[in-house]
Design a protein around this motif. Structure first.
Motif, short mmCIF file in Angstrom:
data_model
loop_
_atom_site.label_atom_id
_atom_site.label_comp_id
_atom_site.label_asym_id
_atom_site.label_seq_id
_atom_site.Cartn_x
_atom_site.Cartn_y
_atom_site.Cartn_z
N SER A 740 1.19 -2.02 11.84
CA SER A 740 0.81 -1.32 10.72
C SER A 740 1.11 0.35 11.05
O SER A 740 1.36 1.04 10.04
CB SER A 740 -0.66 -1.43 10.39
OG SER A 740 -1.56 -0.81 11.49
N ASP A 741 0.81 0.86 12.04
CA ASP A 741 1.47 2.11 12.57
C ASP A 741 1.68 3.04 11.71
O ASP A 741 2.62 3.69 11.36
CB ASP A 741 2.92 1.92 13.30
CG ASP A 741 3.13 3.15 14.16
OD1 ASP A 741 2.42 3.56 14.66
OD2 ASP A 741 4.61 3.18 14.46
N GLY A 742 0.45 3.68 11.22
CA GLY A 742 0.17 5.04 10.39
C GLY A 742 0.45 4.67 8.82
O GLY A 742 0.30 5.37 8.05
N THR A 743 0.48 3.37 8.52
CA THR A 743 0.31 2.83 7.01
C THR A 743 -0.65 2.06 6.88
O THR A 743 -1.05 1.26 7.65
CB THR A 743 1.68 2.16 6.63
OG1 THR A 743 3.00 2.97 7.09
CG2 THR A 743 1.73 1.78 5.12
N PHE A 744 -1.48 2.47 5.78
CA PHE A 744 -2.70 1.88 5.40
C PHE A 744 -2.99 1.82 3.95
O PHE A 744 -2.20 2.86 3.21
CB PHE A 744 -4.02 2.28 6.11
CG PHE A 744 -4.24 3.66 5.95
CD1 PHE A 744 -5.32 4.26 5.24
CD2 PHE A 744 -3.50 4.51 6.63
CE1 PHE A 744 -5.82 5.50 5.15
CE2 PHE A 744 -3.93 5.81 6.58
CZ PHE A 744 -5.04 6.42 5.99
N TYR A 745 -3.84 1.00 3.43
CA TYR A 745 -4.14 0.99 1.98
C TYR A 745 -5.57 1.26 1.34
O TYR A 745 -6.20 0.62 2.15
CB TYR A 745 -3.46 -0.27 1.49
CG TYR A 745 -2.04 -0.56 1.80
CD1 TYR A 745 -0.95 -0.28 0.76
CD2 TYR A 745 -1.64 -0.99 2.91
CE1 TYR A 745 0.27 -0.54 1.11
CE2 TYR A 745 -0.23 -1.33 3.34
CZ TYR A 745 0.67 -0.95 2.41
OH TYR A 745 1.97 -0.87 2.73
N ASN A 775 -7.00 12.85 7.60
CA ASN A 775 -6.37 11.70 7.10
C ASN A 775 -7.44 10.62 6.41
O ASN A 775 -7.13 9.51 6.43
CB ASN A 775 -5.61 10.91 8.24
CG ASN A 775 -4.35 11.70 8.84
OD1 ASN A 775 -3.43 11.52 7.88
ND2 ASN A 775 -4.33 12.41 9.90
N TYR A 776 -8.66 11.13 6.06
CA TYR A 776 -9.56 10.29 5.44
C TYR A 776 -9.45 10.34 3.81
O TYR A 776 -9.01 11.28 3.23
CB TYR A 776 -10.99 10.89 5.91
CG TYR A 776 -11.68 10.18 6.72
CD1 TYR A 776 -11.30 10.09 8.26
CD2 TYR A 776 -12.86 9.57 6.75
CE1 TYR A 776 -11.83 9.48 9.10
CE2 TYR A 776 -13.34 8.78 7.71
CZ TYR A 776 -13.05 8.76 8.92
OH TYR A 776 -13.84 7.94 9.98
N TYR A 777 -9.69 9.27 3.53
CA TYR A 777 -9.57 8.85 2.08
C TYR A 777 -10.77 8.27 1.65
O TYR A 777 -11.60 7.56 2.34
CB TYR A 777 -8.41 8.02 1.83
CG TYR A 777 -7.02 8.58 1.86
CD1 TYR A 777 -6.34 9.41 1.03
CD2 TYR A 777 -6.76 8.74 3.36
CE1 TYR A 777 -5.19 10.08 1.09
CE2 TYR A 777 -5.37 9.39 3.53
CZ TYR A 777 -4.69 9.94 2.41
OH TYR A 777 -3.38 10.71 2.82
N PRO A 778 -11.32 8.42 0.29
CA PRO A 778 -12.30 7.61 -0.23
C PRO A 778 -12.18 6.09 -0.58
O PRO A 778 -11.11 5.69 -1.04
CB PRO A 778 -12.51 8.27 -1.77
CG PRO A 778 -11.21 8.85 -1.99
CD PRO A 778 -10.64 9.13 -0.84
N ILE A 779 -13.02 5.48 -0.21
CA ILE A 779 -13.20 3.94 -0.28
C ILE A 779 -14.23 3.44 -1.11
O ILE A 779 -15.47 3.60 -0.60
CB ILE A 779 -13.22 3.31 1.09
CG1 ILE A 779 -12.21 4.07 2.04
CG2 ILE A 779 -13.05 1.74 1.01
CD1 ILE A 779 -10.84 3.80 1.78
N GLY A 804 -12.64 6.63 4.71
CA GLY A 804 -12.17 5.58 5.82
C GLY A 804 -10.68 6.32 6.11
O GLY A 804 -10.23 6.88 5.19
N SER A 805 -10.21 5.42 7.27
CA SER A 805 -8.79 5.79 7.63
C SER A 805 -8.44 4.60 8.52
O SER A 805 -9.01 3.68 8.92
CB SER A 805 -8.59 7.30 8.05
OG SER A 805 -7.35 7.53 8.43
N SER A 806 -7.06 4.87 8.87
CA SER A 806 -6.34 4.38 10.07
C SER A 806 -5.75 5.21 10.76
O SER A 806 -4.72 5.49 10.41
CB SER A 806 -5.46 2.99 9.38
OG SER A 806 -4.87 2.39 10.51
N LEU A 807 -6.34 5.85 11.77
CA LEU A 807 -5.93 6.77 12.63
C LEU A 807 -4.87 6.43 13.56
O LEU A 807 -4.00 7.09 14.22
CB LEU A 807 -6.91 7.49 13.38
CG LEU A 807 -7.91 7.97 12.22
CD1 LEU A 807 -8.99 8.68 12.85
CD2 LEU A 807 -7.35 9.09 11.31
N VAL A 808 -4.70 5.21 14.15
CA VAL A 808 -3.89 4.59 15.03
C VAL A 808 -3.48 3.11 14.30
O VAL A 808 -4.34 2.48 13.65
CB VAL A 808 -4.61 4.24 16.53
CG1 VAL A 808 -3.60 3.76 17.35
CG2 VAL A 808 -5.08 5.49 16.88
N GLY A 809 -2.32 2.81 14.89
CA GLY A 809 -1.84 1.10 14.43
C GLY A 809 -2.77 0.29 14.77
O GLY A 809 -3.20 0.11 15.92
#
Length: 1013
Positions: A740-745, A775-779, A804-809
């Motif tokens: 996933s390495d830096g990409t999230f939804y 790098n945080y986004y509303p969930i 929330g976020s994905s800071l590492v793959g």
């Protein structure tokens, strides 16, 4: 001839029925009270001058529906020591000044305040206001009950609060009360779904003030402060012209003409030593020139107002009159500036007349950073208990509107007032309410209003059951409601026999595992609506739930059973009774597994297996239908930065700002095991692993028979701060989906899904300065990661708004609670240090963890997200009757619609309108290409949907329900990017829905007399 007369008689009778039923379509946006001929709308705009820079002065006030003071304190102007703000004086003063000069204009936004003022006015004042509205001199902008937040709000609540204000405006002012422009000048970031909602409500444009500092700088340099926002996959119907205000929503520096300001007024008396008009106009036009260099046309908009301004409107208008007069006189000497009173809608019409091609935007405006170290991402989680209360209130309101509709069409009395809940929920969507960015005393006022709404909704629920369940007129015993979020229920704990009514507000059949607290050591039998024994299980309540402050219960166990196939928009009643322990069909008592030191703990059902590492105490793998996913979950905390806010790099973490002190999150425990397993329970329905992380963090890992997700039920608090360190608590899930390495939804207000890239922005060049909070986004619904080939996906569903976020793959983290000791200096002036019951706030919540194959992921999380939002509602009736006696007197199953809707369709709204009609909203819950089958367009027939009734007439409306779609004429725009096309819809009662489309219909019902024969 006789046959023809009989036919004509039937037509006359039918016409009478229609008239008596009120089946007369009102014209779009037409007032119920006659008014003078109107000249509102774009035709009321002052003329602009070609060849000049037209400066549109927009007089406005920004009135927070609660923030530092409560709603009533702001309205009446009390507590001036906190803030000098009184909305009633603003409206009094503005109305008086508008009458003094026909050239003047004013816009008003927050209907919660306006309506409170309007209901206090006499007929004479109301007539004056109607005339001002009809002449376009007073214009309503936005028109919702409040200016809602865009990060922490659910899309259903945005629609509801907007519709509440829009329909009151429509009923009162007709066409001239219909807002054309959205005005979101203060929310802290802007969502794609919000833009879509505005486009579907018929708005021609949107303006806001806050966007990331780097984004704004680059837009100003490239003259792209205005754009077309492609807000959905629906094509041009989802386009919305969008503009960024130059100076947030404030007037030019030095030109605030208000009793709250200290700027020098315009003095044009040449005999006075204070004479300054020449210099003041020169300074103002210099500012106009500077602003015009950031925009692409010869039109600029200046926001002439601010927070609670115009309490003495004469001060503003007297100075602006002079400003316009003397600035425009300079045109004779070659000035290129033309000043005029204007409104956002007049400004948009001027831009539309230019026929320019505009840049196209397809992403959103999150996260918002006001400077390099101030990312407004903490409020995504702030005040988590209130956020949960709002989400639960939303769910309850949808059910109550359905029940209110059923009571209406069956001519039954509703003893509750649903409007109380509508208005309380409308206020709760304010950008300083559900956001969690208000003072503690204010959130308590919001909670009190919501509680009043809940009480009224419970009266509606009771009225519904008392109307629908009795078969022979036998009165239904008192219906009771329980606080199941803390596992507390007097009826189930102290009654030998009781009935559980379970109401499902979704238009699909739903399976729901019910958990209710029961008397300790007792055994129970559960009967379904037909009297069949239902499998049930008694399981101990987790220690963390026992210890929740304010819980008043001695129950240590919960009774669990499956309420299967709950009817769509309907209810089922289950009969529960205590029974001897040696009875053959007694409830199954959960088994406590024996612990073996160092050995893994495993629980399993027919579809799932969960493994917890015996050494670390953490989740280590989840097996779904035979496929194993390696996954770990744990709780950690970031230390909040404690600064003095004197400069950007000394910003504290606070109610708005998330700024951890460093990039590392600390585990709860520093011993060998990250978590301690306190108990493992097994049984035929549910299996659980109870974890203890620290004295203030515990969790239950839970799986149910027949289900394919893991429930993580956590209790957090009181967060300790004796070490003088504020803490931001996260739940972190680590998977082997490293690619996933830096990409999230992430979702947008619980609906659309947006792709995110670590340390990257789609619309501008981003400089990473805060690697975590930036790098945080509303969930509001879901966050997921997946591998590039789409073969594996890890999804987490939330029960309230969280950051929330994905800071590492391969990693997902969600912030679940925060307690901070310093204010972040953005106005609240108190730290986010919530307490309840004389201690730090304790919060209970849950996440659903879904591990799935990529191609089937959407059909796994989309329906489950709907079920998590619209959880079935439980009510309780104690009884001395045996089951057969109960069934002979009361219905045990009932539904309001004749059939379930297709699995990719949700009935978003069913509610009664004030004119006797009903409103229904249908939505496609999948986006384009989310699923190979379920993302396809779908056609829904409403024919015979309501048993016993016929839809006599129906008309499609805009999303707000305040105007008919066929009469909505939005401005058309050109874009320099790709073009979209949209399909024509099918004809009612067959409703075609494109992916992510919502369609709204207003209809009238009459009873089907054939059923009486």
């Amino acid at each position: 001839m006789a046959a023809r007369r009989r036919k004509m008689d039937r037509i006359v009778v039918l016409a009478c029925i229609i008239l008596l039923a009120g089946i007369i379509h009102p014209s779009s946006c037409r007032s119920s009270k006659p008014s003078v001929k109107s000249s509102c709308g774009y035709q009321s705009c002052h003329a602009t001058k070609p060849g000049f820079i037209n400066v549109h002065l927009v007089p406005h006030t920004h009135d927070d529906v609660g923030w530092l003071k409560t709603v009533d304190q702001y309205y009446y102007g009390s507590r001036t020591g906190i803030q000098k703000a009184g909305v009633q004086y603003i409206l009094d003063s503005v109305i008086e000044e508008l009458q003094a000069n026909r050239e003047r204009r004013f816009i008003y936004v927050e209907m919660a305040f306006f309506w409170q003022w309007w209901e206090e006015q006499n007929d004479s004042t109301q007539d004056i206001v109607r005339d001002l509205v009809n002449q376009g001199r007073l214009e309503f902008i936005n028109g919702g009950w409040c200016m809602n937040d865009e990060a922490t709000t659910h899309y259903a609540d945005i629609v509801d609060q907007m519709a509440l204000g829009l329909n009151l405006l429509n009923d009162t002012f007709g066409e001239c009360g219909c807002p054309r422009i959205a005005w979101q000048i203060d929310p802290f970031g802007h969502s794609k779904e919000q833009a879509f909602i505005f486009s579907q409500m018929g708005y021609d444009g949107l303006f806001f003030g806050r966007l990331d500092h780097e984004d704004k700088k680059q837009r100003m340099a490239s003259k792209t402060m205005e754009m077309i926002w492609a807000s959905s996959s629906l094509g041009k119907t989802g386009w919305l012209f969008t503009g960024v205000n130059y100076n947030l929503y404030q007037p030019p520096p030095g030109f605030c003409f208000d009793i709250l300001c200290s700027d020098v007024p315009l003095i044009d008396n040449k005999k006075s030593k204070e004479y300054n008009i020449d210099q003041r106009v020169t300074d103002f036009l210099k500012y106009c020139q500077q602003q015009s260099e950031a925009y692409a046309t010869d039109h600029i908009l200046l926001t002439m107002g601010g927070d609670f301004t115009y309490q003495d409107a004469n001060v503003w208008y007297k100075n602006m009159d002079k400003l316009i007069k003397y600035a425009n006189e300079r045109q004779a000497n070659g000035s290129r500036f033309n000043l005029l009173y204007s409104t956002p809608s007049c400004y948009v019409k001027s831009l539309n007349d230019v026929k320019k091609s505009w840049p196209l935007k397809t992403d959103d405006f999150f996260p918002y950073g006001s400077d390099a170290h101030s990312y407004w991402t903490g409020y995504f989680t702030s005040r988590p208990a209130f956020k949960y209360m709002v989400r639960q209130g939303s769910n309850l309101l949808q059910a109550c509107k359905q029940m209110d509709s059923a009571l209406s069409w069956n001519r039954a009395t509703n003893k509750g007032d649903v409007n109380v809940m509508k208005r309380a929920m409308g206020i709760a969507q304010h950008h300083d309410a559900v956001s969690g960015t208000e003072k503690q005393a204010v959130v308590q006022d919001y909670q009190s209003r919501l509680h009043e709404g809940v009480v009224e909704c419970q009266k509606t629920q009771t009225s519904f059951y008392q109307s629908q369940l009795p078969i022979r007129g036998q009165a239904l015993p008192d219906v009771k409601y329980c606080q199941l979020n803390v596992s507390q229920c007097d009826v189930s704990e102290n009654s030998s026999r009781f009935v559980v009514n379970i109401y499902n507000s979704l238009a699909s059949n739903v399976d729901k595992y019910v958990r209710i607290p029961v008397a300790n050591g007792e055994s129970y039998q559960v009967l379904d609506p037909d009297g069949n024994v239902v499998d049930s299980q008694v399981i101990p309540i987790a220690a963390g739930v026992h210890a929740i402050p304010g819980r008043i219960s001695t129950a240590t166990d919960e009774l669990v059973f499956l309420a299967a196939q709950l009817p769509p928009i309907g209810s089922k009643s289950y009969y529960v009774e205590k029974i001897a322990k040696n009875h053959r069909r007694v409830s199954f008592k959960s088994k406590l597994q024996r612990f073996i030191p160092g050995q893994d703990h495993i629980i399993s059902t027919d579809k799932m297996k969960v493994r917890v590492d015996g050494t670390t105490g953490l989740l280590s793998s989840v097996t779904v239908n035979g496929k194993e996913f390696f996954v770990q979950q744990e709780f950690l905390w970031y230390p909040g930065y404690n600064g003095d806010n004197e400069s950007a790099d000394r910003r504290s973490s606070g109610a708005y700002i998330f700024r951890p002190n460093g990039t590392d999150a600390f585990p709860m425990r520093r011993t060998m095991a990250a978590a301690i397993i306190t108990a493992v329970y097994t049984g035929p329905l549910v299996q659980e692993i109870h974890q203890f992380y620290d004295s203030w963090v515990s969790q239950v890992i839970r799986i149910y028979r027949g289900q394919e997700h893991v429930e993580l039920d956590w209790v957090i608090g009181p967060i300790p701060v004796s070490d003088k360190i504020g803490k931001e608590v996260i739940s972190r899930v680590t998977t082997t989906i490293l690619q996933s390495d830096g990409t999230f939804y992430t979702d947008s207000n619980g609906r659309q899904t947006l792709r995110r890239e670590l340390d990257d922005r789609e619309s501008y060049t981003y400089t990473p300065t805060e690697p975590v909070s930036g790098n945080y986004y509303p969930i509001n619904s879901h966050l997921y990661i997946r591998d590039p080939l789409g073969e594996q996906q890890a999804t987490i569903l939330v029960d309230r708004s969280q950051g929330g976020s994905s800071l590492v793959g391969g990693l997902i983290e969600l912030m679940v609670h925060r307690r901070l000791l310093h204010d972040d200096s953005f106005g609240v002036e108190e730290p986010l240090d919530e307490t309840a019951f004389q201690r730090g706030l304790v919060v209970r919540g849950s996440h659903y963890l879904i591990l799935s194959d990529g191609p089937t992921s959407a059909r796994r999380y989309r329906p489950l997200a709907q079920q998590l939002y619209k959880q079935p509602h439980l009510s309780f009736v104690p009884t001395a009757l045996h089951f057969n006696e109960w069934k002979s007197l009361y219905r045990t199953q009932h539904q309001l619609i004749s059939r379930a809707l297709p699995e990719n369709v949700n009935l978003l709204t069913l509610e009664k309108r004030t004119d006797g009609s009903y409103l229904i909203r249908l939505e496609h819950i999948y986006d384009v290409e989310e699923d190979k089958v379920l993302s396809a367009p779908v056609t829904v027939s409403l024919h015979n949907l309501f048993p016993g009734f016929v839809i006599m007439s129906a008309e499609e409306a805009m999303l707000g329900g305040n105007q008919f779609r066929k009469e909505s004429q939005r401005l058309m725009w050109n874009s320099m990017d790709r073009q979209y096309s949209s399909k024509r819809p099918t004809k009612f009662p067959d409703v075609e829905l494109q992916p992510m489309e919502i369609r709204t219909f207003i209809f009238h019902l009459v009873r089907d007399n054939r059923l009486d024969k």
